[in-house]
Each structure stands twice: as C-alpha cells, then as structure tokens.
Design a protein around this motif. Structure first.
Motif, PDB file in Angstrom:
ATOM      1  N   LEU A   1       1.094  -1.151  -0.072  1.00  0.00           N
ATOM      2  CA  LEU A   1       0.037   0.059   0.026  1.00  0.00           C
ATOM      3  C   LEU A   1       0.792   1.248   0.071  1.00  0.00           C
ATOM      4  N   ASP A   2       1.962   1.217   0.585  1.00  0.00           N
ATOM      5  CA  ASP A   2       2.870   2.428   0.661  1.00  0.00           C
ATOM      6  C   ASP A   2       3.435   2.455  -0.775  1.00  0.00           C
ATOM      7  N   TRP A   3       3.611   1.348  -1.421  1.00  0.00           N
ATOM      8  CA  TRP A   3       4.258   1.612  -2.724  1.00  0.00           C
ATOM      9  C   TRP A   3       3.118   2.004  -3.662  1.00  0.00           C
TER      10      TRP A   3
ATOM     11  N   ILE B   1       9.586  -4.170  -9.246  1.00  0.00           N
ATOM     12  CA  ILE B   1       8.213  -4.646  -9.291  1.00  0.00           C
ATOM     13  C   ILE B   1       8.718  -6.243  -8.689  1.00  0.00           C
ATOM     14  N   ASP B   2       9.881  -6.990  -9.177  1.00  0.00           N
ATOM     15  CA  ASP B   2      10.079  -8.429  -9.183  1.00  0.00           C
ATOM     16  C   ASP B   2      10.244  -8.497  -7.456  1.00  0.00           C
TER      17      ASP B   2
ATOM     18  N   ASP C   1       2.052  -6.435 -13.782  1.00  0.00           N
ATOM     19  CA  ASP C   1       2.351  -6.921 -15.164  1.00  0.00           C
ATOM     20  C   ASP C   1       1.849  -5.642 -16.014  1.00  0.00           C
ATOM     21  N   GLU C   2       0.814  -5.120 -15.743  1.00  0.00           N
ATOM     22  CA  GLU C   2       0.396  -3.941 -16.491  1.00  0.00           C
ATOM     23  C   GLU C   2       1.326  -2.710 -16.411  1.00  0.00           C
ATOM     24  N   LEU C   3       1.970  -2.719 -15.153  1.00  0.00           N
ATOM     25  CA  LEU C   3       2.884  -1.472 -14.904  1.00  0.00           C
ATOM     26  C   LEU C   3       4.315  -1.694 -15.546  1.00  0.00           C
TER      27      LEU C   3
ATOM     28  N   GLY D   1       6.247   0.509 -18.513  1.00  0.00           N
ATOM     29  CA  GLY D   1       7.557   0.861 -18.448  1.00  0.00           C
ATOM     30  C   GLY D   1       8.194   0.954 -16.970  1.00  0.00           C
ATOM     31  N   ALA D   2       7.466   0.490 -16.180  1.00  0.00           N
ATOM     32  CA  ALA D   2       7.734   0.489 -14.689  1.00  0.00           C
ATOM     33  C   ALA D   2       9.206  -0.256 -14.590  1.00  0.00           C
ATOM     34  N   PHE D   3       9.750   0.295 -13.383  1.00  0.00           N
ATOM     35  CA  PHE D   3      11.111  -0.195 -13.142  1.00  0.00           C
ATOM     36  C   PHE D   3      10.781  -1.823 -12.668  1.00  0.00           C
TER      37      PHE D   3
END
Length: 332
Positions: free
Chosen positions: A51-53, A120-121, A108-110, A114-116
């Motif tokens: 949630l912070d993210w 995400i991983d 997956d959508e992010l 072009g998200a970092f």
C-alpha cells in the motif's frame, strides 16, 4: 471528475496504509504477540509495504480502486482472524493472503507501461515469501489450537476427577469421623464398665473390712476383763488393730467412690457422644458448629474427674454447649 475520483481513491489508499501500519505496530510491540499474532505479521507487513508502494506508483483510477477494494477486504479478513478460532481463523488468514493476488496482474500492467522491473520483482518476491511464511505459521497455529483443545479437555477431565476425588474425600472423612466416634464411644463404654466393676470391688472390700472391724470390736469387747483393761499394752494393741481396719475401710470406701464417679463420667460421655452429632446438625451457622465441636472436644478429652466435683459437674457436659449455642441464635 476523473481527477476527483483519483484523489478520493488515493485518500482511501493512504488511510488503509495507516491502518495496516497501526496493526503492524501493535503486533511488533514486545511481549504482546502470541502464536496467532506471529502468524499474521508477515501478511500485515507485506500489505503495508504494498500500500505504501501504491501511494507513489503511477496507477490509473481503476487500478487504485482495485487496490482499495482488495485492501478493504483484507482488513475485514484480518478482523475476522482476530475474533475467531479454529477453522474460521485459518480461513480468515487464507483470505488475508488471497486478496494479495490483485497485485501480480497490476505489476504486469505497470511493466508494460515501463515501470522499473527490479522493484516490481522484489515486491512479487515479498508476496511469495509472506504467503509461504503465513502458511507455515498457519500449520503451527492449527497444531497449537488442537493441542490447546486437548489440553482444555484434559483440564476439564482433571477438574471432574478432582471434584469426584473431593466428594470421595468428604465421604471418607465422614466415614472416618463416624468410625473414630464409634471407637471413642466404645472406649468410654469400656472405661465406664471397668470403673463400675472396680468400684463394686472396692465397695465390697469396704463392707468386708467394716464387718471384720465390727467383729473384732465385739470380740475384744466380749473378751475384756478387769486385768485386760488395766493392761494398757493390750488396750493399745487392740485399738491399733481396730484403727488400722477402720483406715483400710475408709481408703477402700474412698476408692470405691472415685471409681464410681469415673464410671458415671465415662457413661455420661458415651451417651452424649451418641447424641452430639444429631444435636450439632441442627445448628446451621458454620462458625457456631465449629465452636461447638471445639468446646465439646475440649470437655470430652480433658482429664477424668478428680473427685472434688459434684455428680452434676461430672455428667452435665451438654448444658455448656447449649449455653454456647444460644449465643449464636439470631436476635428477633
């Protein structure tokens, strides 16, 4: 309008983040966490982190709504987890983990946008680790819960056994008291019988000694002559014999009286032992009952009469108890 919806969604997101942070702070507080709380810590922690993210990620309005709905459902599941036990608690923990599934598709959508990817991983890995740790803890919770239920059953069984043992002890004490009272009655009965027999023997000895004294006196009187009266040696001899016989008769009479008094005392206590329990059972006040027991025991177990008291003082043991019982009678 779309901007207002996003702002509203972000406010809810921040509010939920604060709520999970508060719950996490409670769980991490030293000395307050049990096995149930420890099992929930990994999931609450990852929820707060996600949630912070989400509050800083570039999420669309619809995506914010997904996260908010999932977080609200997770809140409901966690509250249910705290309230319930057994299977319901386990299902609530599984539900708390299940609502995290909203994030993988969002990740997956992010990434497509072009998200970092490494960040995400790392979040994916956090979700996976939290789920695994929660499942391990869940198995421990189930085991401990089962053992606690078995322990509760054992405690209940032990309590029932203790209650039955208490009842058995009360019956044993009652039987022991009855047996002891019966033995005491027999002891006083034996004392009364033996003392009465001894008193009769001493009384018979007194009568025989007095008869011999009288016979000797008559013989001496019949055989007296002027010479014997003038012979003071013979007079002293005869007086000494008669005095000795009289002293023996007096001693035997006194012993007969003493043993008769002991026989009367022992017989009176034997009778009163038989009547005492029925008398004391009529007193409802426990303090008064105990006082009666103490007073009666003191009088029963004290030394036998020494011959100085009257027959009334020797035999009247119940009257002091009646006087004592009257002090406990409630005033009207």
């Amino acid at each position: 309008m779309d901007g207002d919806d996003v702002a509203k969604g972000m406010d809810e997101l921040r509010s939920l983040r604060q709520w999970f942070l508060g719950e996490l702070s409670k769980l991490r507080k030293p000395g307050t966490s049990g096995i149930d709380e420890i099992a929930a810590i990994p999931l609450i922690e990852v929820w707060h982190k996600l949630l912070d993210w989400a509050t800083t990620a570039d999420l669309a309005t619809e995506e914010v709504e997904w996260v908010v709905n999932a977080a609200k459902n997770a809140e409901v599941q966690y509250n249910s987890y705290k309230r319930n036990v057994g299977d319901a608690k386990s299902l609530a923990l599984v539900g708390l983990r299940g609502h995290l599934d909203v994030f993988p598709s969002l990740f997956d959508e992010l990434i497509k946008r072009g998200a970092f990817a490494p960040e995400i991983d790392a979040l994916r890995n956090d979700i996976s680790l939290a789920g695994e740790e929660a499942l391990r803890s869940l198995s421990i919770v189930a085991y401990v819960t089962q053992r606690m239920e078995n322990l509760d059953e054992a405690v209940l069984s032990a309590s029932n056994s203790a209650h039955q043992a208490g009842e058995a002890l009360a019956l044993a004490e009652k039987a022991a008291t009855k047996t002891a009272t019966g033995a005491l009655e027999n002891s006083f009965k034996s004392t009364a019988s033996n003392s009465a027999t001894t008193a009769w023997v001493f009384r018979l000895g007194t009568i025989v000694t007095l008869a011999v004294t009288v016979v000797f006196g008559l013989v001496y009187a019949a055989g007296s002559t002027a010479e014997s009266v003038d012979n003071w040696h013979e007079v002293v001899y005869r007086v000494a014999i008669l005095s000795a016989l009289a002293a023996i008769a007096a001693y035997l009479g006194r012993q007969a009286s003493n043993y008769h008094r002991i026989a009367t005392w022992a017989h009176a206590i034997e009778i009163q032992l038989k009547a005492f329990r029925g008398f004391i059972n009529e007193i409802e006040d426990e303090e008064a009952r105990q006082a009666m027991f103490v007073l009666f025991a003191k009088r029963v177990l004290e030394a036998p009469p020494d011959g100085k008291g009257s027959n009334d003082e020797v035999t009247n043991l119940i009257q002091p108890l009646v006087d004592q019982a009257s002090k406990f009678r409630p005033t009207t």
